[in-house]
Design a protein around this motif. Sequence first.
Motif, short mmCIF file in Angstrom:
data_model
loop_
_atom_site.label_atom_id
_atom_site.label_comp_id
_atom_site.label_asym_id
_atom_site.label_seq_id
_atom_site.Cartn_x
_atom_site.Cartn_y
_atom_site.Cartn_z
N PHE A 85 -0.50 40.39 40.60
CA PHE A 85 -1.32 41.53 41.01
C PHE A 85 -2.78 41.19 40.71
O PHE A 85 -3.08 40.47 39.74
N VAL A 86 -3.67 41.71 41.52
CA VAL A 86 -5.08 41.30 41.44
C VAL A 86 -5.71 41.63 40.10
O VAL A 86 -6.72 41.02 39.71
N ALA A 87 -5.14 42.55 39.33
CA ALA A 87 -5.70 42.90 38.02
C ALA A 87 -5.81 41.68 37.11
O ALA A 87 -6.72 41.62 36.27
N THR A 88 -4.90 40.72 37.25
CA THR A 88 -4.95 39.54 36.39
C THR A 88 -6.28 38.82 36.54
O THR A 88 -6.95 38.50 35.56
N ILE A 308 12.34 53.36 54.24
CA ILE A 308 12.53 52.60 53.01
C ILE A 308 11.28 51.76 52.75
O ILE A 308 10.93 50.89 53.56
N HIS A 309 10.62 52.03 51.65
CA HIS A 309 9.32 51.44 51.36
C HIS A 309 9.49 50.29 50.38
O HIS A 309 9.22 50.42 49.19
N ALA A 310 9.95 49.15 50.88
CA ALA A 310 9.96 47.93 50.08
C ALA A 310 8.51 47.44 49.95
O ALA A 310 7.60 47.95 50.60
N ARG A 311 8.30 46.44 49.11
CA ARG A 311 6.93 45.98 48.89
C ARG A 311 6.86 44.46 48.91
O ARG A 311 7.70 43.79 48.30
N ARG A 312 5.86 43.94 49.62
CA ARG A 312 5.61 42.50 49.64
C ARG A 312 4.76 42.15 48.41
O ARG A 312 3.54 42.08 48.47
N TYR A 313 5.47 41.92 47.31
CA TYR A 313 4.85 41.90 46.00
C TYR A 313 5.10 40.55 45.35
O TYR A 313 6.20 40.32 44.86
N PHE A 314 4.20 39.49 45.55
CA PHE A 314 2.77 39.64 45.73
C PHE A 314 2.33 38.98 47.02
O PHE A 314 2.54 37.77 47.19
N TYR A 315 1.72 39.75 47.87
CA TYR A 315 1.17 39.28 49.13
C TYR A 315 -0.01 40.18 49.48
O TYR A 315 0.11 41.41 49.39
N PRO A 316 -1.11 39.60 49.89
CA PRO A 316 -1.40 38.17 49.93
C PRO A 316 -1.62 37.59 48.54
O PRO A 316 -1.74 38.33 47.56
N LEU A 317 -1.69 36.27 48.46
CA LEU A 317 -2.07 35.64 47.21
C LEU A 317 -3.46 36.13 46.78
O LEU A 317 -4.33 36.41 47.61
N ILE A 318 -3.67 36.22 45.48
CA ILE A 318 -5.02 36.57 45.00
C ILE A 318 -6.05 35.58 45.53
O ILE A 318 -7.17 35.95 45.88
N SER A 319 -5.64 34.33 45.64
CA SER A 319 -6.56 33.28 46.09
C SER A 319 -6.96 33.44 47.56
O SER A 319 -7.90 32.78 48.01
N LEU A 321 -7.79 36.52 48.76
CA LEU A 321 -8.63 37.71 48.84
C LEU A 321 -10.10 37.33 48.92
O LEU A 321 -10.51 36.28 48.41
N PRO A 322 -10.93 38.16 49.57
CA PRO A 322 -12.33 37.79 49.76
C PRO A 322 -13.07 37.42 48.47
O PRO A 322 -13.92 36.53 48.48
N ALA A 323 -12.73 38.07 47.36
CA ALA A 323 -13.45 37.82 46.11
C ALA A 323 -13.12 36.46 45.51
O ALA A 323 -13.86 35.96 44.65
N TYR A 324 -12.03 35.83 45.97
CA TYR A 324 -11.56 34.61 45.31
C TYR A 324 -11.31 33.44 46.25
O TYR A 324 -11.16 32.31 45.79
N ARG A 325 -11.29 33.67 47.54
CA ARG A 325 -10.86 32.59 48.44
C ARG A 325 -11.85 31.46 48.59
O ARG A 325 -11.50 30.38 49.08
N ASP A 326 -13.08 31.65 48.12
CA ASP A 326 -14.06 30.57 48.17
C ASP A 326 -14.01 29.66 46.95
O ASP A 326 -14.74 28.65 46.90
N LEU A 327 -13.19 29.98 45.98
CA LEU A 327 -13.07 29.11 44.81
C LEU A 327 -12.41 27.79 45.21
O LEU A 327 -11.47 27.78 46.02
N PRO A 328 -12.86 26.66 44.66
CA PRO A 328 -12.22 25.39 45.00
C PRO A 328 -10.72 25.38 44.74
O PRO A 328 -9.95 24.78 45.49
N SER A 329 -10.29 26.07 43.69
CA SER A 329 -8.86 26.08 43.36
C SER A 329 -8.04 26.96 44.28
O SER A 329 -6.80 26.97 44.19
N ALA A 330 -8.69 27.70 45.18
CA ALA A 330 -7.97 28.56 46.13
C ALA A 330 -7.52 27.81 47.38
O ALA A 330 -6.81 28.39 48.23
#
Length: 370
Positions: A85-88, A308-319, A321-330
Motif C-alpha cells: 500500500f502506498v503508505a509504506t 462482489i467487491h474484490a480488490r486488486r491489492y496491490f495494483y498498481p505498483l507503488i513504483s 504511481l506519478p510520485a515514484y515512477r521517475d525513480l531509477p529503481s522504479a
Amino acid sequence: MTNSPIYVTRPVLPSLSEILPFLERIWGSRILTNSGPLLQQFEANLASYLGVEHLTVVCNASLGLVLALRLYGITGEVITSPFSFVATCHAIRWAGAKPVFADIDPHTLNLDPAAVEAAITPQTQAIMAVHCYGVPCDTEGLADVARRHGLRLIYDAAHAFGVRKGGQPVVAQGDLSVISFHATKVFNCFEGGAIVAPDLETKQALDRLANYGIVDEVTITDVGLNTKMSELHAAVGLALLPRMNEIIAARDDIANRYWQALAQIPGIHCLCPPGQPGHNSYAFPIRVGQDYQLSRDGLYNKLREHGIHARRYFYPLISDLPAYRDLPSARPEGLAFARPAAEEILCLPLYPDLPAADQDRIIDIISRPC
C-alpha cells in the motif's frame, strides 16, 4: 443484480454492551487523550496478547512508520517493496528519506533479501520490509543483510497482527515493527497502530516523539509529532482484544473454505494456504494466471457485475504511481517479479462473519465465470 453487495472486508465491532463500561470511565474521568488510563491499560493488554514487552500505541500506522524512521535519524536511502500500500513509501518521504525499490520473492510476494542487497549503495541507511497479507518476510535473510551492511531494519507489519513465525511474534523482528489497527485490519480501533520496540529505552524515546518531543512541562528534547491515540480509540481496542482468538479462528475457517473450493481450478493460484501455525488470515489473495478463462481484470469486473467487491491489492505498483515512477529503481526491468504479481493479484472478500451463502456466490462465479 438482486443480492446485496459483498465488500472485500467488513470491520469487526465490539458490542455496545462491551464498549459501554469503557465509555462510562471516559465520561467519569474526562480524560480524553495524552496517555490516559485506558490507553495505558490498552498498551499493557496489547503487549501481553502479542507476546512482546514494549510497544507504543499511536493514532495510525502511517505516522508510526514516520516515527520509526525519525527515531533513527534516517534521511538517506531506504530500500522497500513496490508491492505494498502506498503508505509504506509515503512514510519514507514524509520522514525526509528516499525510497529505493527492490524486487520481491515470487512466492511470498515479500522483499527478496538478494534483491535488497543488490540495491544497497553508500547512501543506504535502512530497509523497510512489508509482511504482505500477514505472510512473514524472510526475516533471517533480511536480518543478515542488515547486519552485514550496518542498516536499520524496520518492518511495515500493518497486516501482521498476532502473526507468529517459529512460535515467536513476527512483530518482534527487526529494529522496530509497526502494526495497523485501521478499520480494514484483523484487529481494529477504528484507527490506530503500534510500534513494537526492543527495549524500554526505545519505547520511551518513541513515546516522546509521539508527544511533540515533550519530556516535562519545561523540557522538549526532540522535534516530535502528535501521534497519540485517544481514550475513545483505546476503549474500542480494549473491548475487542479479548475476542481476537475467536475472530482469527473464524477468518481461518473462511480461508480454508476458499482454498478447498478454488485450489484446483486451472489458472487460479491461492497464495496463503490455511492452517499455517501463527497465520492470521488477513486476506485471501489469488493470482489469476493465463490459463484461467478470464484475465484478472475480467474476473474482477465479473464479480463486480454481481455486487462482489474484490480488490486488486496491490495494483498498481507503488513504483508506477506519478510520485515514484521517475525513480531509477522504479524501472520495470528491475522488478521482474513484482510487476506480474500486480497484474495478476486479486483479494477475495474475507471477514469473520462473511455468510456461507455469500461465500458460495463468490466461489460459484470464480468456478464458472463464463
